[in-house]
Design a protein around this motif. Structure first.
Motif, PDB file in Angstrom:
ATOM      1  N   PRO A  50       0.812  -1.217   0.000  1.00  0.00           N
ATOM      2  CA  PRO A  50       0.000   0.000   0.000  1.00  0.00           C
ATOM      3  C   PRO A  50       0.848   1.271   0.000  1.00  0.00           C
ATOM      4  CG  PRO A  50      -0.078  -1.072   2.140  1.00  0.00           C
ATOM      5  CD  PRO A  50       0.655  -1.998   1.227  1.00  0.00           C
TER       6      PRO A  50
ATOM      7  N   ASN B 187       1.331   3.698   1.918  1.00  0.00           N
ATOM      8  CA  ASN B 187       2.086   4.196   3.072  1.00  0.00           C
ATOM      9  C   ASN B 187       3.557   3.785   3.039  1.00  0.00           C
ATOM     10  OD1 ASN B 187       2.151   1.520   4.110  1.00  0.00           O
ATOM     11  ND2 ASN B 187       0.130   1.825   5.014  1.00  0.00           N
ATOM     12  N   LEU B 188       3.897   2.786   2.216  1.00  0.00           N
ATOM     13  CA  LEU B 188       5.297   2.389   2.083  1.00  0.00           C
ATOM     14  C   LEU B 188       6.104   3.423   1.309  1.00  0.00           C
ATOM     15  CD1 LEU B 188       4.753  -1.351   1.116  1.00  0.00           C
ATOM     16  CD2 LEU B 188       5.709  -0.503   3.251  1.00  0.00           C
TER      17      LEU B 188
ATOM     18  N   LEU C   8       4.989   6.990   0.586  1.00  0.00           N
ATOM     19  CA  LEU C   8       4.603   8.399   0.595  1.00  0.00           C
ATOM     20  C   LEU C   8       5.523   9.282   1.420  1.00  0.00           C
ATOM     21  CD1 LEU C   8       2.401  10.215  -0.599  1.00  0.00           C
ATOM     22  CD2 LEU C   8       1.050   9.835   1.470  1.00  0.00           C
ATOM     23  N   GLY C   9       6.082   8.783   2.515  1.00  0.00           N
ATOM     24  CA  GLY C   9       6.793   9.674   3.438  1.00  0.00           C
ATOM     25  C   GLY C   9       5.805  10.627   4.073  1.00  0.00           C
ATOM     26  N   PHE C  10       6.238  11.848   4.364  1.00  0.00           N
ATOM     27  CA  PHE C  10       5.290  12.854   4.830  1.00  0.00           C
ATOM     28  C   PHE C  10       4.288  13.153   3.736  1.00  0.00           C
ATOM     29  CE2 PHE C  10       7.631  14.471   8.586  1.00  0.00           C
ATOM     30  CZ  PHE C  10       6.525  14.665   9.401  1.00  0.00           C
ATOM     31  N   GLN C  11       3.017  13.154   4.065  1.00  0.00           N
ATOM     32  CA  GLN C  11       2.026  13.495   3.052  1.00  0.00           C
ATOM     33  C   GLN C  11       2.215  14.950   2.620  1.00  0.00           C
ATOM     34  OE1 GLN C  11      -2.042  12.484   3.994  1.00  0.00           O
ATOM     35  NE2 GLN C  11      -2.816  14.088   2.667  1.00  0.00           N
TER      36      GLN C  11
ATOM     37  N   LYS D  91     -14.622   5.562  -0.077  1.00  0.00           N
ATOM     38  CA  LYS D  91     -13.257   5.101  -0.311  1.00  0.00           C
ATOM     39  C   LYS D  91     -12.506   4.831   0.994  1.00  0.00           C
ATOM     40  CE  LYS D  91     -12.317   5.547  -4.901  1.00  0.00           C
ATOM     41  NZ  LYS D  91     -13.568   5.938  -5.546  1.00  0.00           N
ATOM     42  N   GLY D  92     -12.913   5.498   2.071  1.00  0.00           N
ATOM     43  CA  GLY D  92     -12.196   5.329   3.332  1.00  0.00           C
ATOM     44  C   GLY D  92     -11.060   6.313   3.518  1.00  0.00           C
ATOM     45  N   THR D  93     -10.886   7.238   2.574  1.00  0.00           N
ATOM     46  CA  THR D  93      -9.860   8.272   2.725  1.00  0.00           C
ATOM     47  C   THR D  93     -10.277   9.513   1.970  1.00  0.00           C
ATOM     48  OG1 THR D  93      -7.559   8.880   2.296  1.00  0.00           O
ATOM     49  CG2 THR D  93      -8.552   7.329   0.769  1.00  0.00           C
TER      50      THR D  93
ATOM     51  N   TRP E 184      -8.158  11.500   0.435  1.00  0.00           N
ATOM     52  CA  TRP E 184      -7.229  11.818  -0.650  1.00  0.00           C
ATOM     53  C   TRP E 184      -7.068  10.660  -1.642  1.00  0.00           C
ATOM     54  CZ3 TRP E 184      -6.297  12.848   4.500  1.00  0.00           C
ATOM     55  CH2 TRP E 184      -6.249  14.208   4.855  1.00  0.00           C
TER      56      TRP E 184
ATOM     57  N   LEU F 174      -4.021   8.512  -1.234  1.00  0.00           N
ATOM     58  CA  LEU F 174      -3.916   7.524  -0.154  1.00  0.00           C
ATOM     59  C   LEU F 174      -4.792   6.296  -0.396  1.00  0.00           C
ATOM     60  CD1 LEU F 174      -2.497   9.901   1.366  1.00  0.00           C
ATOM     61  CD2 LEU F 174      -3.524   8.997   3.438  1.00  0.00           C
ATOM     62  N   TYR F 175      -5.551   6.307  -1.492  1.00  0.00           N
ATOM     63  CA  TYR F 175      -6.458   5.184  -1.757  1.00  0.00           C
ATOM     64  C   TYR F 175      -5.671   4.029  -2.349  1.00  0.00           C
ATOM     65  CZ  TYR F 175     -10.472   2.601  -3.552  1.00  0.00           C
ATOM     66  OH  TYR F 175     -11.396   1.617  -3.828  1.00  0.00           O
ATOM     67  N   SER F 176      -5.741   2.879  -1.704  1.00  0.00           N
ATOM     68  CA  SER F 176      -4.916   1.739  -2.085  1.00  0.00           C
ATOM     69  C   SER F 176      -5.743   0.466  -1.986  1.00  0.00           C
ATOM     70  CB  SER F 176      -3.710   1.687  -1.132  1.00  0.00           C
ATOM     71  OG  SER F 176      -2.647   0.983  -1.694  1.00  0.00           O
ATOM     72  N   PRO F 177      -6.597   0.202  -2.978  1.00  0.00           N
ATOM     73  CA  PRO F 177      -7.635  -0.833  -2.832  1.00  0.00           C
ATOM     74  C   PRO F 177      -7.103  -2.267  -2.924  1.00  0.00           C
ATOM     75  CG  PRO F 177      -7.735   0.085  -5.026  1.00  0.00           C
ATOM     76  CD  PRO F 177      -6.675   0.856  -4.302  1.00  0.00           C
TER      77      PRO F 177
ATOM     78  N   PHE G  44     -13.596  -0.736   3.424  1.00  0.00           N
ATOM     79  CA  PHE G  44     -13.470   0.563   4.100  1.00  0.00           C
ATOM     80  C   PHE G  44     -12.511   0.435   5.283  1.00  0.00           C
ATOM     81  CE2 PHE G  44     -14.681   3.212   7.689  1.00  0.00           C
ATOM     82  CZ  PHE G  44     -14.650   4.485   7.137  1.00  0.00           C
TER      83      PHE G  44
ATOM     84  N   ARG H 164     -10.197  -1.762   5.818  1.00  0.00           N
ATOM     85  CA  ARG H 164      -8.821  -2.001   5.359  1.00  0.00           C
ATOM     86  C   ARG H 164      -8.149  -0.693   4.954  1.00  0.00           C
ATOM     87  NH1 ARG H 164      -6.452  -2.273   0.559  1.00  0.00           N
ATOM     88  NH2 ARG H 164      -4.468  -3.375   0.415  1.00  0.00           N
ATOM     89  N   GLU H 165      -8.867   0.142   4.218  1.00  0.00           N
ATOM     90  CA  GLU H 165      -8.281   1.416   3.793  1.00  0.00           C
ATOM     91  C   GLU H 165      -7.927   2.290   5.003  1.00  0.00           C
ATOM     92  OE1 GLU H 165      -7.295   2.569   0.857  1.00  0.00           O
ATOM     93  OE2 GLU H 165      -6.802   4.563   1.626  1.00  0.00           O
ATOM     94  N   ARG H 166      -8.758   2.237   6.048  1.00  0.00           N
ATOM     95  CA  ARG H 166      -8.456   3.022   7.246  1.00  0.00           C
ATOM     96  C   ARG H 166      -7.143   2.561   7.889  1.00  0.00           C
ATOM     97  NH1 ARG H 166      -9.407   7.351   6.668  1.00  0.00           N
ATOM     98  NH2 ARG H 166      -9.090   7.773   8.855  1.00  0.00           N
TER      99      ARG H 166
ATOM    100  N   ILE I  82      -4.589   1.480   6.316  1.00  0.00           N
ATOM    101  CA  ILE I  82      -3.511   2.054   5.495  1.00  0.00           C
ATOM    102  C   ILE I  82      -3.265   3.504   5.891  1.00  0.00           C
ATOM    103  CG2 ILE I  82      -2.923   2.769   3.138  1.00  0.00           C
ATOM    104  CD1 ILE I  82      -4.431   0.196   2.207  1.00  0.00           C
ATOM    105  N   VAL I  83      -4.359   4.258   6.079  1.00  0.00           N
ATOM    106  CA  VAL I  83      -4.208   5.670   6.461  1.00  0.00           C
ATOM    107  C   VAL I  83      -3.575   5.769   7.854  1.00  0.00           C
ATOM    108  CG1 VAL I  83      -5.429   7.828   6.894  1.00  0.00           C
ATOM    109  CG2 VAL I  83      -6.133   6.375   4.991  1.00  0.00           C
TER     110      VAL I  83
ATOM    111  N   GLN J 113       0.077   5.162   7.647  1.00  0.00           N
ATOM    112  CA  GLN J 113       0.699   6.379   7.086  1.00  0.00           C
ATOM    113  C   GLN J 113       0.918   7.423   8.183  1.00  0.00           C
ATOM    114  OE1 GLN J 113       1.946   7.355   4.267  1.00  0.00           O
ATOM    115  NE2 GLN J 113       2.085   9.550   4.734  1.00  0.00           N
ATOM    116  N   ARG J 114      -0.089   7.628   9.023  1.00  0.00           N
ATOM    117  CA  ARG J 114       0.026   8.646  10.079  1.00  0.00           C
ATOM    118  C   ARG J 114       1.073   8.259  11.120  1.00  0.00           C
ATOM    119  NH1 ARG J 114      -1.510  11.353   6.530  1.00  0.00           N
ATOM    120  NH2 ARG J 114      -3.710  11.664   6.052  1.00  0.00           N
TER     121      ARG J 114
ATOM    122  N   ARG K 163       3.690   6.444  10.542  1.00  0.00           N
ATOM    123  CA  ARG K 163       4.988   6.648   9.889  1.00  0.00           C
ATOM    124  C   ARG K 163       5.370   8.125   9.921  1.00  0.00           C
ATOM    125  NH1 ARG K 163       6.112   1.940   6.359  1.00  0.00           N
ATOM    126  NH2 ARG K 163       4.390   0.504   6.710  1.00  0.00           N
ATOM    127  N   GLU K 164       4.381   8.998   9.726  1.00  0.00           N
ATOM    128  CA  GLU K 164       4.659  10.437   9.812  1.00  0.00           C
ATOM    129  C   GLU K 164       5.065  10.817  11.236  1.00  0.00           C
ATOM    130  OE1 GLU K 164       1.021  12.023   8.263  1.00  0.00           O
ATOM    131  OE2 GLU K 164       1.655  11.836   6.174  1.00  0.00           O
TER     132      GLU K 164
END
Lengths: 92, 189
Positions: free
Chosen positions: A31, A33-34, A36-39, A54-56, A58, A61-64, B160, B162-164, B166-167, B170-171, B173-174
């Motif tokens: 996905p 997040n591997l 992107l680094g800082f968004q 979509k669950g996001t 942006w 960030l969408y990675s289905p 839905f 699963r996507e959360r 991932i987000v 990401q956060r 990692r930030e």
């Protein structure tokens, strides 16, 4: 930013003596997040309803995940590097 | 404190009578990488982490509870009308004997939830890496759950969730990026 595909595939070793029909291609999710680094600031956003679905917020960030796509052996020749057509996303 | 909104974070629809799927979904209810583990892990870590990251742990920990509620709704819908015979056929006979139709914090194999699922090392980097790993494991669990059902409405809710994950990963990692900079260094412009 570099191109990214939301999953990768590989071809495991298949023995002549395996008891079950082989799964020629294995895959795993990679996905966003591997990568992107800082968004980055001010990325494009979905409209509210689509963002919920979509669950996001942006598109970046969408990675289905699609189980059919993931499980089907996509490639007939297992030894060549498989190409990744689905969900190829360009990000800048 | 918390404020409660009396609705689900995302609508849950289940269209196929499949009590066995309820058993599988329990992995995300009371399992090691489930939503309860995640919520308790993050909210507990808030007290021993640098200020910049506390709010993130509060937000994500809170959202995990809303995911727990979605999973609970899925399990409830899949089991509420099942007869003892159907539950037995779905591998939930022991569950029925112990809990009737009640939900219980246990994983898909029937093991009760335990605090040993939670991690809190007190080292911010160790804890955040733990959290990133937890999100990836939860994401993977959702993938395998999606594989286990052909109910597209149930899949929709699971996608839905699963996507959360991932987000959230990401956060976290930030958050690591925030903590690893030379924070005490004088800034020159």
């Amino acid at each position: 930013m570099h191109k990214y595909s939301s999953y990768k595939t590989y071809t495991p070793y298949i023995s002549k003596y395996d008891p079950c029909p082989p799964m020629k291609v294995k895959s795993y999710s990679t996905p966003i997040n591997l990568y992107l680094g800082f968004q980055p600031m001010n990325l494009p956003q979905y409209q509210a309803r689509e963002a919920l679905q979509k669950g996001t917020l942006w598109p970046a960030l969408y990675s289905p995940y699609e189980k059919v796509k993931m499980r089907k052996p996509l490639f007939s020749k297992p030894q060549t590097q498989p190409e990744l057509q689905p969900e190829e996303e360009e990000m800048d | 404190m918390w404020l409660y909104e009396k609705k689900l974070q995302y609508p849950v629809k289940v269209s196929k009578c499949d009590p066995m799927m309820a058993k599988y979904l329990m992995e995300q209810y009371g399992g090691a990488d489930g939503e309860l583990s995640a919520a308790l892990r993050y909210l507990n870590q808030r007290y021993s982490i640098p200020n910049e990251v506390i709010g993130l742990l509060t937000d994500i920990g809170t959202e995990e509870f809303s995911h727990l509620e979605m999973i609970a709704t899925m399990i409830y819908k899949l089991t509420k009308d099942a007869t003892p015979e159907q539950l037995k056929a779905a591998g939930l006979g022991e569950h029925y004997v112990m809990h009737d139709h009640a939900l219980y914090y246990q994983n898909s194999a029937g093991d009760a939830f335990t605090a040993t699922y939670l991690q809190a090392k007190g080292d911010p980097i160790a804890d955040l890496y733990e959290d990133i790993a937890a999100e990836e494991k939860a994401r993977a669990t959702y993938q395998w759950l999606i594989d286990m059902t052909d109910d597209v409405d149930l899949q929709d809710g699971l996608k839905f969730l699963r996507e959360r994950e991932i987000v959230h990963s990401q956060r976290f990692r930030e958050a690591v990026e925030i903590l690893k900079v030379e924070r005490d260094k004088q800034k020159f412009f």
